[in-house]
Design an enzyme around this catalytic site. Structure first.
Site, PDB file in Angstrom:
ATOM      1  N   GLU A   1      19.879  30.741 -16.095  1.00  0.00           N
ATOM      2  CA  GLU A   1      19.434  30.738 -14.699  1.00  0.00           C
ATOM      3  C   GLU A   1      20.515  31.296 -13.787  1.00  0.00           C
ATOM      4  O   GLU A   1      21.656  30.812 -13.803  1.00  0.00           O
ATOM      5  CB  GLU A   1      19.100  29.302 -14.258  1.00  0.00           C
TER       6      GLU A   1
ATOM      7  N   GLU B   1      10.409  32.402 -10.969  1.00  0.00           N
ATOM      8  CA  GLU B   1       9.715  31.130 -10.769  1.00  0.00           C
ATOM      9  C   GLU B   1       9.460  30.870  -9.291  1.00  0.00           C
ATOM     10  O   GLU B   1      10.384  30.934  -8.461  1.00  0.00           O
ATOM     11  CB  GLU B   1      10.552  29.993 -11.387  1.00  0.00           C
TER      12      GLU B   1
ATOM     13  N   ASP C   1      14.487  23.936 -20.971  1.00  0.00           N
ATOM     14  CA  ASP C   1      15.195  22.687 -20.660  1.00  0.00           C
ATOM     15  C   ASP C   1      14.275  21.727 -19.895  1.00  0.00           C
ATOM     16  O   ASP C   1      14.659  20.602 -19.575  1.00  0.00           O
ATOM     17  CB  ASP C   1      16.516  22.946 -19.919  1.00  0.00           C
TER      18      ASP C   1
ATOM     19  N   LYS D   1      18.038  31.934 -22.591  1.00  0.00           N
ATOM     20  CA  LYS D   1      17.688  32.163 -21.179  1.00  0.00           C
ATOM     21  C   LYS D   1      18.748  31.494 -20.319  1.00  0.00           C
ATOM     22  O   LYS D   1      19.212  30.399 -20.636  1.00  0.00           O
ATOM     23  CB  LYS D   1      16.290  31.607 -20.867  1.00  0.00           C
TER      24      LYS D   1
END
Ligand code: KIV
Length: 272
Positions: free
Chosen positions: A123, A190, A52, A121
């Site tokens: 988050e 991340e 994204d 994916k």
């Protein structure tokens, strides 16, 4: 073609897990369109993420929040058409899965049906457990994403390194174990301390792909525009630039403008 990629078989979620068990590092990079995805796949990339981050690097938004599910599907469809070998993973965009698990499943199904990508994916950890489980129940592979999760930037208030304090680090470890337990096939970490990322990679059996998380994890991911030097306004410490395409493109375009203005282009051989 990368010197490491003699194996031309299609990369699957299972093969990534095998790569982790034999200690082979996993290379992952973002792509958002057919032509770049084709080049990246032909170079031997293991995983292509339709991130994204398209919201930033393709649409010019400041955050990843504005990109829609329809826009992600458009990018994913284009990428899939260019890829033969890499596993294609697509980000579920902000607002398409946090509401409830039914919405998450509907969004993931649209991505799989309309783009023909191979995984999604999402988050977050325990807060979105139900949504992840529901998507997994439909046979859709899910890659988790913990640490700095850009869709939560308004909660964090900054893109600084996450999980430096013990409480946040322990929650991250617990979330990583939870994602493994419920069946995620891999996990992105991340911008967290390298030592913490190394610990997570050692404590879970699924591949851990890092971005700004050091070298002790099972693989690395970067945003294509950043590592190719197309987007030079973003220079975090973790980013290694492999090309300076903004200079190459600027020079080529300036040369073309000059050739047009001076009537050098087209010449006699370049016309019918
Ligand atoms: O959207 C994206 O590009 C990502 C990577 C930074 C992991 O999520």
């Amino acid at each position: 073609m990368s010197t490491y990629t003699e194996d031309q078989r299609k990369v699957t979620t299972h093969r990534l897990i095998e790569m982790k068990s034999r200690g082979e590092k996993i290379a992952m990079l973002t792509a958002y369109d057919f032509s770049m995805a084709k080049l990246i796949d032909e170079a031997g990339m293991d995983v292509i993420l339709v991130g994204d981050s398209a919201s930033n690097v393709m649409a010019g938004n400041i955050t990843t929040l504005p990109i829609t599910l329809d826009q992600m599907i458009y990018h994913a469809k284009s990428v899939v058409k260019g890829v033969k070998r890499a596993l294609v993973v697509v980000d579920l965009p902000f607002g398409s899965y946090q509401g409830n698990s039914k919405e998450a499943l509907a969004s993931a199904i649209r991505i799989m049906k309309e783009s023909h990508a191979e995984a999604v994916k999402m988050e977050g950890g325990a807060e979105i457990r139900e949504s992840i489980e529901r998507v997994l129940c439909a046979g859709i592979p899910v890659m988790g994403h913990l640490g700095l999760t850009p869709q939560s930037i308004n909660k964090f208030g900054t893109y600084a390194v996450r999980a430096k304090e013990e409480a946040e680090a322990e929650k991250l470890v617990a979330d990583a174990k939870l994602l493994e337990e419920i069946g995620c096939f891999a996990l992105v970490l991340e911008k967290i301390p390298a030592q913490l990322a190394t610990r997570v990679a050692a404590e879970v059996s699924i591949p851990v792909i890092g971005i700004g998380a050091g070298g002790g994890v099972d693989g690395q991911v970067l945003v294509m525009h950043d590592m190719l030097g197309i987007n030079k306004g973003f220079s975090p410490r973790f980013l290694r630039r492999y090309a300076d395409l903004s200079t190459v493109i600027n020079d080529a375009v300036a040369h073309y403008i000059d050739d047009v203005k001076t009537r050098d282009f087209p010449n006699e051989k370049e016309q019918y």
